[in-house]
Design an enzyme around this catalytic site. Structure first.
Site, PDB file in Angstrom:
ATOM      1  N   CYS A   6      37.529 -23.938 -28.723  1.00 36.37           N
ATOM      2  CA  CYS A   6      38.190 -24.391 -27.217  1.00 36.37           C
ATOM      3  C   CYS A   6      38.574 -26.127 -27.388  1.00 36.37           C
ATOM      4  CB  CYS A   6      36.901 -24.630 -26.187  1.00 36.37           C
ATOM      5  SG  CYS A   6      38.712 -24.012 -25.006  1.00 36.37           S
ATOM      6  N   ASP A 120      30.334 -21.029 -18.257  1.00 37.38           N
ATOM      7  CA  ASP A 120      30.526 -22.577 -18.679  1.00 37.38           C
ATOM      8  C   ASP A 120      29.280 -22.911 -18.089  1.00 37.38           C
ATOM      9  OD1 ASP A 120      30.723 -24.646 -20.010  1.00 37.38           O
ATOM     10  OD2 ASP A 120      32.876 -24.701 -19.320  1.00 37.38           O
TER      11      ASP A 120
HETATM   12  O1  LIG Z   1      38.191 -29.029 -22.441  1.00 40.55           O
HETATM   13  C1  LIG Z   1      38.791 -29.331 -22.159  1.00 40.55           C
HETATM   14  O2  LIG Z   1      38.697 -29.909 -21.719  1.00 40.55           O
HETATM   15  C2  LIG Z   1      38.746 -28.779 -20.611  1.00 40.55           C
HETATM   16  C3  LIG Z   1      39.039 -29.148 -19.634  1.00 40.55           C
HETATM   17  C4  LIG Z   1      39.115 -28.357 -18.311  1.00 40.55           C
HETATM   18  C5  LIG Z   1      38.940 -26.756 -17.994  1.00 40.55           C
HETATM   19  C6  LIG Z   1      38.270 -26.192 -19.366  1.00 40.55           C
HETATM   20  C7  LIG Z   1      38.148 -27.105 -20.624  1.00 40.55           C
HETATM   21  N1  LIG Z   1      36.874 -26.775 -21.450  1.00 40.55           N
HETATM   22  C8  LIG Z   1      36.907 -24.977 -21.026  1.00 40.55           C
HETATM   23  C9  LIG Z   1      36.065 -24.146 -22.568  1.00 40.55           C
HETATM   24  O3  LIG Z   1      36.104 -23.461 -22.387  1.00 40.55           O
HETATM   25  C10 LIG Z   1      35.100 -25.627 -23.194  1.00 40.55           C
HETATM   26  O4  LIG Z   1      34.955 -24.741 -24.521  1.00 40.55           O
HETATM   27  C11 LIG Z   1      33.870 -25.065 -22.454  1.00 40.55           C
HETATM   28  O5  LIG Z   1      33.842 -25.738 -21.436  1.00 40.55           O
HETATM   29  C12 LIG Z   1      32.219 -25.868 -23.547  1.00 40.55           C
HETATM   30  O6  LIG Z   1      32.805 -26.939 -24.008  1.00 40.55           O
HETATM   31  P1  LIG Z   1      31.561 -27.452 -24.690  1.00 40.55           P
HETATM   32  O7  LIG Z   1      30.545 -28.160 -23.790  1.00 40.55           O
HETATM   33  O8  LIG Z   1      32.006 -29.290 -24.485  1.00 40.55           O
HETATM   34  O9  LIG Z   1      31.278 -27.008 -25.379  1.00 40.55           O
END
Ligand SMILES: O=C(O)c1ccccc1NCC(=O)[C@H](O)[C@H](O)COP(=O)(O)O
Length: 195
Positions: A6, A120
């Site tokens: 992502c 999440d």
């Molecule tokens: O990635 C972002 O900045 C974001 C912003 C707003 C809504 C969702 C967002 N990302 C979502 C995702 O699917 C991420 O992969 C997920 O939250 C996991 O993130 P991480 O803990 O950093 O792997």
């Protein structure tokens, strides 16, 4: 487990993830995110991608019309909704969608087995914060329609296999800096999730 990388912001990062075996790529249409893409930037990346890869458009607090218009313009194949939506909202969507559960506690993940969901860890920023979800909440839960996200990385993803998640989603755990993926971490993450 299927894998989604992502917060893709360049063709280079997208192609590295695809070559490493990613099933899906995420593109963030939330202006406050450090991984935010304009429609033009996303179009430019997505039009260069090969077939058989899910292109996921992420939204926070927008209308059904904005979801539909953005997905069609950029060529996204799935909308990922990081906010509360009701049946009426979903009925207006013209492309497939997946709802996100921003889990604060075990109760938040215990009552949905019919629809695929992305679960999440709850955070103020809505996502991509590297906040780890409490994995013990999934003990005894049917995880076959859950895509797990939140604080995953190449070192911890293998330990999730026993839960039988449909997939895993990562953003900050495979980054060099916000919005820039580390190709080695991406490769390692996918290998550890899938072998
Ligand atoms: O990635 C972002 O900045 C974001 C912003 C707003 C809504 C969702 C967002 N990302 C979502 C995702 O699917 C991420 O992969 C997920 O939250 C996991 O993130 P991480 O803990 O950093 O792997």
């Amino acid at each position: 487990m299927r894998t989604k990388i992502c917060g893709i912001t360049s063709v280079e990062d997208a192609m590295n993830a695809i070559e490493a075996g990613a099933n899906a790529l995420g593109f963030v249409f939330y202006e406050k995110s450090p991984r935010y893409l304009t429609i033009t930037q996303a179009q430019e990346i997505i039009k260069q991608l090969p077939p058989f890869v899910e292109k996921v458009a992420l939204f926070v607090n927008v209308s059904p019309k904005e979801v539909n218009d953005t997905c069609k313009k950029v060529g996204a194949t799935l909308a990922q909704l990081h906010f509360e939506v009701d049946e009426d909202f979903c009925a207006q969507l013209e492309i497939p969608h997946i709802k996100v559960v921003r889990a604060k506690n075990k109760e938040d993940i215990s009552q949905f087995s019919e629809e695929y969901r992305l679960v999440d860890a709850y955070c103020e920023a809505y996502g991509g914060a590297g906040k780890r979800i409490n994995i013990e909440w999934f003990d005894g839960v049917d995880c076959s329609k859950i895509i797990l996200a939140g604080g995953l990385d190449p070192d911890n993803v293998a330990s999730l296999k026993k839960y039988g998640f449909y997939g895993v989603d990562v953003s900050s755990g495979v980054e060099i800096s916000h919005g820039k993926k580390d190709p080695n971490k991406v490769k390692e993450f996918i290998k550890n999730a899938t072998t």
